[in-house]
Design a protein around this motif. Structure first.
Motif, short mmCIF file in Angstrom:
data_model
loop_
_atom_site.label_atom_id
_atom_site.label_comp_id
_atom_site.label_asym_id
_atom_site.label_seq_id
_atom_site.Cartn_x
_atom_site.Cartn_y
_atom_site.Cartn_z
N ALA A 72 0.79 -1.39 0.27
CA ALA A 72 0.13 -0.10 -0.10
C ALA A 72 0.93 1.20 -0.01
O ALA A 72 0.54 2.26 -0.71
CB ALA A 72 -1.01 0.10 1.18
N ASN A 73 2.02 1.27 0.86
CA ASN A 73 2.68 2.39 0.96
C ASN A 73 3.58 2.76 -0.29
O ASN A 73 3.80 3.68 -0.76
CB ASN A 73 3.68 2.44 2.16
CG ASN A 73 2.94 2.59 3.44
OD1 ASN A 73 1.78 2.95 3.53
ND2 ASN A 73 3.37 2.34 4.45
N PHE A 74 4.07 1.38 -0.81
CA PHE A 74 4.87 1.74 -2.17
C PHE A 74 3.89 2.01 -3.24
O PHE A 74 4.47 3.29 -3.81
CB PHE A 74 5.61 0.37 -2.51
CG PHE A 74 6.40 0.56 -3.33
CD1 PHE A 74 7.99 0.95 -3.26
CD2 PHE A 74 6.32 0.11 -4.92
CE1 PHE A 74 9.00 1.23 -4.25
CE2 PHE A 74 7.26 0.27 -5.90
CZ PHE A 74 8.56 0.71 -5.39
N LEU A 75 2.91 1.64 -3.57
CA LEU A 75 1.94 2.00 -4.67
C LEU A 75 1.61 3.31 -4.47
O LEU A 75 1.60 4.12 -5.37
CB LEU A 75 0.75 1.00 -4.82
CG LEU A 75 1.51 -0.32 -5.13
CD1 LEU A 75 0.44 -1.30 -5.41
CD2 LEU A 75 2.09 -0.33 -6.49
N ALA A 95 -0.13 -10.12 -6.03
CA ALA A 95 0.40 -9.92 -4.71
C ALA A 95 -0.71 -9.23 -3.64
O ALA A 95 -1.11 -9.56 -2.50
CB ALA A 95 1.74 -9.46 -4.55
N THR A 96 -1.13 -8.12 -4.34
CA THR A 96 -2.19 -7.13 -3.45
C THR A 96 -3.37 -7.99 -3.26
O THR A 96 -3.79 -8.05 -1.95
CB THR A 96 -2.25 -5.98 -4.44
OG1 THR A 96 -1.13 -5.40 -4.69
CG2 THR A 96 -3.37 -5.12 -3.48
N ALA A 109 -7.44 2.04 1.27
CA ALA A 109 -7.91 3.39 0.74
C ALA A 109 -6.53 3.81 -0.15
O ALA A 109 -6.52 4.25 -1.31
CB ALA A 109 -7.99 4.39 1.76
N ASN A 110 -5.45 3.37 0.27
CA ASN A 110 -4.11 4.06 -0.22
C ASN A 110 -4.04 3.07 -1.68
O ASN A 110 -3.79 3.59 -2.71
CB ASN A 110 -2.79 3.60 0.23
CG ASN A 110 -2.52 4.72 1.47
OD1 ASN A 110 -3.33 5.73 1.53
ND2 ASN A 110 -1.77 4.57 2.33
N ILE A 111 -4.18 1.88 -1.66
CA ILE A 111 -4.26 0.65 -2.80
C ILE A 111 -5.37 1.36 -3.95
O ILE A 111 -4.88 1.44 -5.07
CB ILE A 111 -4.33 -0.65 -2.32
CG1 ILE A 111 -3.30 -0.91 -1.79
CG2 ILE A 111 -4.88 -1.30 -3.70
CD1 ILE A 111 -3.48 -2.48 -0.93
#
Length: 153
Positions: A72-75, A95-96, A109-111
Protein backbone atom coordinates in the motif's frame (compact mmCIF):
# COMPACT_ATOMS: atom_id res chain seq x y z
CA UNK A 1 13.01 11.57 9.47
CA UNK A 2 13.55 14.51 7.10
CA UNK A 3 10.30 13.79 5.26
CA UNK A 4 8.30 13.51 8.48
CA UNK A 5 9.77 16.73 9.85
CA UNK A 6 8.26 18.55 6.84
CA UNK A 7 11.44 20.53 6.50
CA UNK A 8 12.74 20.69 2.94
CA UNK A 9 16.21 19.27 2.54
CA UNK A 10 16.43 18.78 -1.22
CA UNK A 11 20.22 18.50 -1.16
CA UNK A 12 20.06 15.54 1.25
CA UNK A 13 17.38 13.79 -0.78
CA UNK A 14 19.35 14.44 -3.97
CA UNK A 15 22.55 12.96 -2.50
CA UNK A 16 20.73 9.83 -1.35
CA UNK A 17 19.00 9.46 -4.72
CA UNK A 18 22.24 9.94 -6.63
CA UNK A 19 23.96 7.32 -4.49
CA UNK A 20 21.17 4.75 -4.82
CA UNK A 21 20.92 5.28 -8.58
CA UNK A 22 24.63 4.49 -8.95
CA UNK A 23 24.36 1.18 -7.09
CA UNK A 24 24.62 -1.79 -9.42
CA UNK A 25 22.10 -3.89 -7.59
CA UNK A 26 19.37 -3.20 -5.07
CA UNK A 27 18.62 -6.88 -4.44
CA UNK A 28 19.79 -6.56 -0.84
CA UNK A 29 17.06 -3.97 -0.13
CA UNK A 30 14.13 -5.46 1.77
CA UNK A 31 10.54 -4.60 0.79
CA UNK A 32 10.15 -2.44 3.90
CA UNK A 33 13.26 -0.45 2.93
CA UNK A 34 11.99 0.03 -0.63
CA UNK A 35 8.59 1.09 0.67
CA UNK A 36 10.02 3.46 3.28
CA UNK A 37 12.36 5.05 0.78
CA UNK A 38 9.59 5.63 -1.75
CA UNK A 39 7.33 6.99 1.01
CA UNK A 40 10.01 9.42 2.21
CA UNK A 41 10.50 10.89 -1.27
CA UNK A 42 6.77 11.10 -1.95
CA UNK A 43 6.06 12.67 1.44
CA UNK A 44 8.83 15.20 0.86
CA UNK A 45 7.38 15.87 -2.60
CA UNK A 46 10.81 15.25 -4.05
CA UNK A 47 10.37 13.68 -7.46
CA UNK A 48 13.26 11.52 -8.50
CA UNK A 49 12.11 9.68 -11.65
CA UNK A 50 15.36 7.72 -12.10
CA UNK A 51 15.29 6.62 -8.46
CA UNK A 52 11.65 5.53 -8.67
CA UNK A 53 12.34 3.65 -11.90
CA UNK A 54 15.13 1.75 -10.17
CA UNK A 55 13.00 1.07 -7.09
CA UNK A 56 10.15 -0.15 -9.31
CA UNK A 57 12.36 -2.70 -11.07
CA UNK A 58 13.44 -4.20 -7.74
CA UNK A 59 9.94 -4.01 -6.26
CA UNK A 60 8.46 -5.98 -9.16
CA UNK A 61 11.05 -8.71 -8.62
CA UNK A 62 10.28 -8.82 -4.88
CA UNK A 63 6.53 -8.19 -5.07
CA UNK A 64 5.65 -11.49 -3.38
CA UNK A 65 7.85 -10.60 -0.39
CA UNK A 66 5.92 -7.40 0.42
CA UNK A 67 3.35 -7.35 3.20
CA UNK A 68 0.06 -5.47 2.83
CA UNK A 69 1.30 -2.21 4.36
CA UNK A 70 4.50 -2.25 2.29
CA UNK A 71 2.47 -2.74 -0.91
CA UNK A 72 0.00 0.00 0.00
CA UNK A 73 2.72 2.47 0.93
CA UNK A 74 4.92 1.69 -2.05
CA UNK A 75 2.12 1.99 -4.61
CA UNK A 76 0.72 5.10 -2.91
CA UNK A 77 4.19 6.66 -2.95
CA UNK A 78 4.67 5.97 -6.64
CA UNK A 79 1.28 7.43 -7.55
CA UNK A 80 1.68 10.41 -5.21
CA UNK A 81 5.04 11.16 -6.77
CA UNK A 82 3.72 10.95 -10.33
CA UNK A 83 5.37 7.63 -11.13
CA UNK A 84 2.61 5.95 -13.12
CA UNK A 85 4.42 2.81 -14.22
CA UNK A 86 1.68 0.61 -15.69
CA UNK A 87 3.91 -2.47 -15.54
CA UNK A 88 4.62 -1.89 -11.85
CA UNK A 89 0.95 -1.55 -10.91
CA UNK A 90 -0.15 -4.47 -13.09
CA UNK A 91 2.62 -6.66 -11.69
CA UNK A 92 1.46 -6.00 -8.13
CA UNK A 93 -2.17 -7.04 -8.73
CA UNK A 94 -1.77 -10.74 -7.78
CA UNK A 95 0.33 -10.01 -4.67
CA UNK A 96 -2.04 -7.27 -3.56
CA UNK A 97 -5.08 -9.45 -4.15
CA UNK A 98 -3.57 -12.26 -2.06
CA UNK A 99 -3.12 -9.88 0.90
CA UNK A 100 -6.32 -7.86 0.63
CA UNK A 101 -7.85 -9.39 3.77
CA UNK A 102 -4.75 -8.42 5.77
CA UNK A 103 -5.07 -4.76 4.81
CA UNK A 104 -6.25 -2.18 7.29
CA UNK A 105 -8.58 0.61 6.18
CA UNK A 106 -5.71 2.97 5.31
CA UNK A 107 -4.00 0.27 3.22
CA UNK A 108 -7.23 -0.34 1.29
CA UNK A 109 -7.74 3.37 0.67
CA UNK A 110 -4.11 3.89 -0.39
CA UNK A 111 -4.24 0.94 -2.79
CA UNK A 112 -7.53 2.07 -4.36
CA UNK A 113 -6.32 5.65 -4.69
CA UNK A 114 -2.96 4.62 -6.18
CA UNK A 115 -4.56 2.47 -8.87
CA UNK A 116 -7.06 5.23 -9.67
CA UNK A 117 -4.34 7.86 -9.99
CA UNK A 118 -2.15 5.53 -12.06
CA UNK A 119 -5.22 4.79 -14.22
CA UNK A 120 -4.61 1.04 -14.08
CA UNK A 121 -7.69 -1.11 -14.55
CA UNK A 122 -7.46 -4.12 -12.26
CA UNK A 123 -10.83 -5.89 -12.17
CA UNK A 124 -9.31 -9.02 -10.62
CA UNK A 125 -8.26 -6.88 -7.64
CA UNK A 126 -11.14 -4.44 -7.41
CA UNK A 127 -13.98 -6.91 -7.24
CA UNK A 128 -16.42 -8.26 -4.66
CA UNK A 129 -13.49 -9.39 -2.48
CA UNK A 130 -12.15 -5.84 -2.30
CA UNK A 131 -15.61 -4.47 -1.52
CA UNK A 132 -16.03 -7.07 1.26
CA UNK A 133 -12.63 -6.16 2.73
CA UNK A 134 -13.66 -2.48 2.76
CA UNK A 135 -17.05 -3.31 4.26
CA UNK A 136 -15.43 -5.21 7.12
CA UNK A 137 -13.42 -2.10 7.96
CA UNK A 138 -16.08 0.50 7.21
CA UNK A 139 -16.04 2.04 10.69
CA UNK A 140 -12.24 2.41 10.58
CA UNK A 141 -11.98 4.67 7.53
CA UNK A 142 -10.92 8.24 8.21
CA UNK A 143 -12.44 11.09 6.25
CA UNK A 144 -9.28 11.28 4.12
CA UNK A 145 -9.39 7.54 3.43
CA UNK A 146 -13.04 7.83 2.38
CA UNK A 147 -12.03 10.60 -0.04
CA UNK A 148 -9.40 8.27 -1.49
CA UNK A 149 -12.00 5.52 -1.94
CA UNK A 150 -14.36 8.01 -3.56
CA UNK A 151 -11.68 8.92 -6.10
CA UNK A 152 -11.27 5.26 -6.93
CA UNK A 153 -14.94 4.50 -7.28
Amino acid sequence: AYAKAKQPHPEVFQKFADHIITLDDLASFKPQELSNMAWAYATAKDTQPRLFEKLAVVAVKKKNEFDSQEIANFLWSCAANGQMDQHLFSSFVPATKSLINKCNSQDLANIAWAYAVADVDAPSLFNDGFIRACSKKEKDFTREALHQLYQWH
